[in-house]
Design a protein around this motif. Structure first.
Motif, PDB file in Angstrom:
ATOM      1  N   ARG A  30       0.838  -1.197   0.000  1.00  0.00           N
ATOM      2  CA  ARG A  30       0.000   0.000   0.000  1.00  0.00           C
ATOM      3  C   ARG A  30       0.875   1.250   0.000  1.00  0.00           C
ATOM      4  O   ARG A  30       1.947   1.260   0.580  1.00  0.00           O
ATOM      5  CB  ARG A  30      -0.902   0.017   1.229  1.00  0.00           C
ATOM      6  CG  ARG A  30      -2.010  -0.988   1.115  1.00  0.00           C
ATOM      7  CD  ARG A  30      -2.940  -0.941   2.311  1.00  0.00           C
ATOM      8  NE  ARG A  30      -4.201  -1.603   1.997  1.00  0.00           N
ATOM      9  CZ  ARG A  30      -4.334  -2.894   1.789  1.00  0.00           C
ATOM     10  NH1 ARG A  30      -3.288  -3.683   1.834  1.00  0.00           N
ATOM     11  NH2 ARG A  30      -5.514  -3.405   1.521  1.00  0.00           N
ATOM     12  N   VAL A  31       0.361   2.276  -0.663  1.00  0.00           N
ATOM     13  CA  VAL A  31       1.049   3.559  -0.689  1.00  0.00           C
ATOM     14  C   VAL A  31       0.019   4.656  -0.468  1.00  0.00           C
ATOM     15  O   VAL A  31      -1.167   4.470  -0.708  1.00  0.00           O
ATOM     16  CB  VAL A  31       1.773   3.803  -2.045  1.00  0.00           C
ATOM     17  CG1 VAL A  31       2.912   2.823  -2.240  1.00  0.00           C
ATOM     18  CG2 VAL A  31       0.812   3.752  -3.209  1.00  0.00           C
ATOM     19  N   SER A  32       0.502   5.780   0.004  1.00  0.00           N
ATOM     20  CA  SER A  32      -0.354   6.944   0.153  1.00  0.00           C
ATOM     21  C   SER A  32      -0.145   7.802  -1.098  1.00  0.00           C
ATOM     22  O   SER A  32       0.996   8.019  -1.515  1.00  0.00           O
ATOM     23  CB  SER A  32       0.084   7.699   1.406  1.00  0.00           C
ATOM     24  OG  SER A  32      -0.795   8.735   1.674  1.00  0.00           O
ATOM     25  N   VAL A  33      -1.236   8.254  -1.712  1.00  0.00           N
ATOM     26  CA  VAL A  33      -1.123   9.055  -2.933  1.00  0.00           C
ATOM     27  C   VAL A  33      -1.923  10.348  -2.802  1.00  0.00           C
ATOM     28  O   VAL A  33      -2.921  10.401  -2.097  1.00  0.00           O
ATOM     29  CB  VAL A  33      -1.609   8.285  -4.191  1.00  0.00           C
ATOM     30  CG1 VAL A  33      -0.719   7.101  -4.484  1.00  0.00           C
ATOM     31  CG2 VAL A  33      -3.051   7.855  -4.067  1.00  0.00           C
ATOM     32  N   ARG A  34      -1.428  11.395  -3.477  1.00  0.00           N
ATOM     33  CA  ARG A  34      -2.155  12.660  -3.562  1.00  0.00           C
ATOM     34  C   ARG A  34      -2.700  12.744  -4.985  1.00  0.00           C
ATOM     35  O   ARG A  34      -1.944  12.843  -5.947  1.00  0.00           O
ATOM     36  CB  ARG A  34      -1.206  13.827  -3.277  1.00  0.00           C
ATOM     37  CG  ARG A  34      -1.963  15.166  -3.189  1.00  0.00           C
ATOM     38  CD  ARG A  34      -1.052  16.315  -2.812  1.00  0.00           C
ATOM     39  NE  ARG A  34      -0.074  16.567  -3.864  1.00  0.00           N
ATOM     40  CZ  ARG A  34       1.229  16.383  -3.737  1.00  0.00           C
ATOM     41  NH1 ARG A  34       1.743  15.936  -2.636  1.00  0.00           N
ATOM     42  NH2 ARG A  34       2.046  16.643  -4.744  1.00  0.00           N
ATOM     43  N   GLU A  40      -6.513  12.869  -0.846  1.00  0.00           N
ATOM     44  CA  GLU A  40      -5.455  11.940  -0.439  1.00  0.00           C
ATOM     45  C   GLU A  40      -6.110  10.575  -0.343  1.00  0.00           C
ATOM     46  O   GLU A  40      -7.183  10.432   0.231  1.00  0.00           O
ATOM     47  CB  GLU A  40      -4.920  12.326   0.950  1.00  0.00           C
ATOM     48  CG  GLU A  40      -4.115  13.604   0.979  1.00  0.00           C
ATOM     49  CD  GLU A  40      -2.637  13.376   0.682  1.00  0.00           C
ATOM     50  OE1 GLU A  40      -2.169  12.235   0.795  1.00  0.00           O
ATOM     51  OE2 GLU A  40      -1.962  14.350   0.342  1.00  0.00           O
ATOM     52  N   ARG A  41      -5.464   9.568  -0.927  1.00  0.00           N
ATOM     53  CA  ARG A  41      -6.032   8.227  -0.871  1.00  0.00           C
ATOM     54  C   ARG A  41      -4.955   7.207  -0.500  1.00  0.00           C
ATOM     55  O   ARG A  41      -3.774   7.454  -0.696  1.00  0.00           O
ATOM     56  CB  ARG A  41      -6.611   7.833  -2.237  1.00  0.00           C
ATOM     57  CG  ARG A  41      -7.844   8.607  -2.636  1.00  0.00           C
ATOM     58  CD  ARG A  41      -8.441   8.043  -3.923  1.00  0.00           C
ATOM     59  NE  ARG A  41      -9.732   8.659  -4.222  1.00  0.00           N
ATOM     60  CZ  ARG A  41      -9.890   9.705  -5.008  1.00  0.00           C
ATOM     61  NH1 ARG A  41      -8.854  10.268  -5.584  1.00  0.00           N
ATOM     62  NH2 ARG A  41     -11.099  10.188  -5.225  1.00  0.00           N
ATOM     63  N   THR A  42      -5.405   6.079   0.008  1.00  0.00           N
ATOM     64  CA  THR A  42      -4.525   4.938   0.207  1.00  0.00           C
ATOM     65  C   THR A  42      -4.698   4.053  -1.011  1.00  0.00           C
ATOM     66  O   THR A  42      -5.808   3.613  -1.307  1.00  0.00           O
ATOM     67  CB  THR A  42      -4.927   4.165   1.480  1.00  0.00           C
ATOM     68  OG1 THR A  42      -4.840   5.040   2.592  1.00  0.00           O
ATOM     69  CG2 THR A  42      -3.991   2.990   1.700  1.00  0.00           C
ATOM     70  N   ALA A  43      -3.605   3.827  -1.729  1.00  0.00           N
ATOM     71  CA  ALA A  43      -3.692   3.038  -2.960  1.00  0.00           C
ATOM     72  C   ALA A  43      -3.032   1.686  -2.771  1.00  0.00           C
ATOM     73  O   ALA A  43      -2.020   1.568  -2.074  1.00  0.00           O
ATOM     74  CB  ALA A  43      -3.025   3.798  -4.108  1.00  0.00           C
ATOM     75  N   ARG A  44      -3.617   0.689  -3.401  1.00  0.00           N
ATOM     76  CA  ARG A  44      -3.130  -0.672  -3.324  1.00  0.00           C
ATOM     77  C   ARG A  44      -2.339  -0.977  -4.577  1.00  0.00           C
ATOM     78  O   ARG A  44      -2.759  -0.617  -5.679  1.00  0.00           O
ATOM     79  CB  ARG A  44      -4.353  -1.586  -3.250  1.00  0.00           C
ATOM     80  CG  ARG A  44      -4.140  -2.929  -2.651  1.00  0.00           C
ATOM     81  CD  ARG A  44      -5.495  -3.579  -2.444  1.00  0.00           C
ATOM     82  NE  ARG A  44      -6.267  -3.538  -3.677  1.00  0.00           N
ATOM     83  CZ  ARG A  44      -6.687  -4.612  -4.333  1.00  0.00           C
ATOM     84  NH1 ARG A  44      -6.460  -5.799  -3.872  1.00  0.00           N
ATOM     85  NH2 ARG A  44      -7.384  -4.488  -5.449  1.00  0.00           N
ATOM     86  N   ILE A  75      -3.757   1.096  -7.896  1.00  0.00           N
ATOM     87  CA  ILE A  75      -2.833   1.677  -8.869  1.00  0.00           C
ATOM     88  C   ILE A  75      -3.008   0.918 -10.184  1.00  0.00           C
ATOM     89  O   ILE A  75      -2.969  -0.308 -10.206  1.00  0.00           O
ATOM     90  CB  ILE A  75      -1.382   1.602  -8.365  1.00  0.00           C
ATOM     91  CG1 ILE A  75      -1.247   2.525  -7.153  1.00  0.00           C
ATOM     92  CG2 ILE A  75      -0.399   1.978  -9.472  1.00  0.00           C
ATOM     93  CD1 ILE A  75       0.129   2.586  -6.561  1.00  0.00           C
ATOM     94  N   ALA A  76      -3.234   1.655 -11.264  1.00  0.00           N
ATOM     95  CA  ALA A  76      -3.461   1.035 -12.568  1.00  0.00           C
ATOM     96  C   ALA A  76      -2.218   1.112 -13.451  1.00  0.00           C
ATOM     97  O   ALA A  76      -2.036   0.295 -14.343  1.00  0.00           O
ATOM     98  CB  ALA A  76      -4.636   1.720 -13.264  1.00  0.00           C
ATOM     99  N   TRP A  77      -1.357   2.106 -13.207  1.00  0.00           N
ATOM    100  CA  TRP A  77      -0.228   2.344 -14.118  1.00  0.00           C
ATOM    101  C   TRP A  77       0.804   3.207 -13.406  1.00  0.00           C
ATOM    102  O   TRP A  77       0.443   4.057 -12.601  1.00  0.00           O
ATOM    103  CB  TRP A  77      -0.758   3.080 -15.338  1.00  0.00           C
ATOM    104  CG  TRP A  77       0.213   3.270 -16.452  1.00  0.00           C
ATOM    105  CD1 TRP A  77       0.952   4.391 -16.706  1.00  0.00           C
ATOM    106  CD2 TRP A  77       0.542   2.336 -17.472  1.00  0.00           C
ATOM    107  NE1 TRP A  77       1.708   4.192 -17.823  1.00  0.00           N
ATOM    108  CE2 TRP A  77       1.476   2.940 -18.315  1.00  0.00           C
ATOM    109  CE3 TRP A  77       0.127   1.027 -17.746  1.00  0.00           C
ATOM    110  CZ2 TRP A  77       2.015   2.295 -19.421  1.00  0.00           C
ATOM    111  CZ3 TRP A  77       0.667   0.398 -18.850  1.00  0.00           C
ATOM    112  CH2 TRP A  77       1.598   1.028 -19.669  1.00  0.00           C
ATOM    113  N   ARG A  78       2.084   2.982 -13.721  1.00  0.00           N
ATOM    114  CA  ARG A  78       3.123   3.876 -13.211  1.00  0.00           C
ATOM    115  C   ARG A  78       3.867   4.457 -14.406  1.00  0.00           C
ATOM    116  O   ARG A  78       4.199   3.750 -15.348  1.00  0.00           O
ATOM    117  CB  ARG A  78       4.135   3.117 -12.333  1.00  0.00           C
ATOM    118  CG  ARG A  78       5.229   4.051 -11.810  1.00  0.00           C
ATOM    119  CD  ARG A  78       6.291   3.344 -11.002  1.00  0.00           C
ATOM    120  NE  ARG A  78       7.110   2.445 -11.782  1.00  0.00           N
ATOM    121  CZ  ARG A  78       8.216   2.805 -12.447  1.00  0.00           C
ATOM    122  NH1 ARG A  78       8.623   4.052 -12.443  1.00  0.00           N
ATOM    123  NH2 ARG A  78       8.896   1.915 -13.128  1.00  0.00           N
TER     124      ARG A  78
END
Length: 96
Positions: A30-34, A40-44, A75-78
Motif C-alpha cells: 500500500r502507498v499513500s497518494v495525492r 489523499e487516498r490509500t492506494a493498493r 494503482i493502474a499504471w506507473r
C-alpha cells in the motif's frame, strides 16, 4: 531545443481513473497518494505489478478510486520519470 519531436503518446486516464503522486510508502503493498482531484487516498499495488514494477515516493501513477470507499484506490499504471516530466510540462499534473 524543440520538444515536439520527442512527445510520446502516453496512457491517459480512463473515465474512472485519476493522476496521482505517491507521497508515502505504507508497506503491505500500500502507498499513500495525492490525487489530482484534490483527495489523499490509500492506494493498493495490485499483485500483477508488485514484482515487476517498483513504485517509489514521488512516482507519478494512475489510480482507480474505489466506488464504495472513495478514500481508497488501486494503482493502474506507473509512469517513468521521462513520461512524468512530459505530463507536468503539458499541465496534466500539478506538483507540490
Amino acid at each position: 531545443m524543440s520538444d515536439s519531436g520527442s512527445r510520446k503518446s502516453l496512457r491517459m486516464p480512463d473515465d474512472d481513473e485519476v493522476f496521482a503522486i505517491v507521497t508515502n510508502m505504507l508497506g503491505a503493498n500500500r502507498v499513500s497518494v495525492r490525487c489530482m482531484d484534490g483527495k489523499e487516498r490509500t492506494a493498493r499495488i495490485p499483485g500483477r505489478m508488485q514484482k515487476r514494477i517498483w513504485i517509489r515516493e514521488d512516482d507519478v501513477v494512475l489510480v482507480e478510486p474505489w466506488d464504495w470507499q472513495d478514500e481508497k484506490a488501486d494503482i493502474a499504471w506507473r509512469y517513468s520519470k521521462q513520461d512524468a516530466d512530459q505530463l507536468r510540462r503539458e499541465g496534466h499534473i500539478q506538483s507540490g
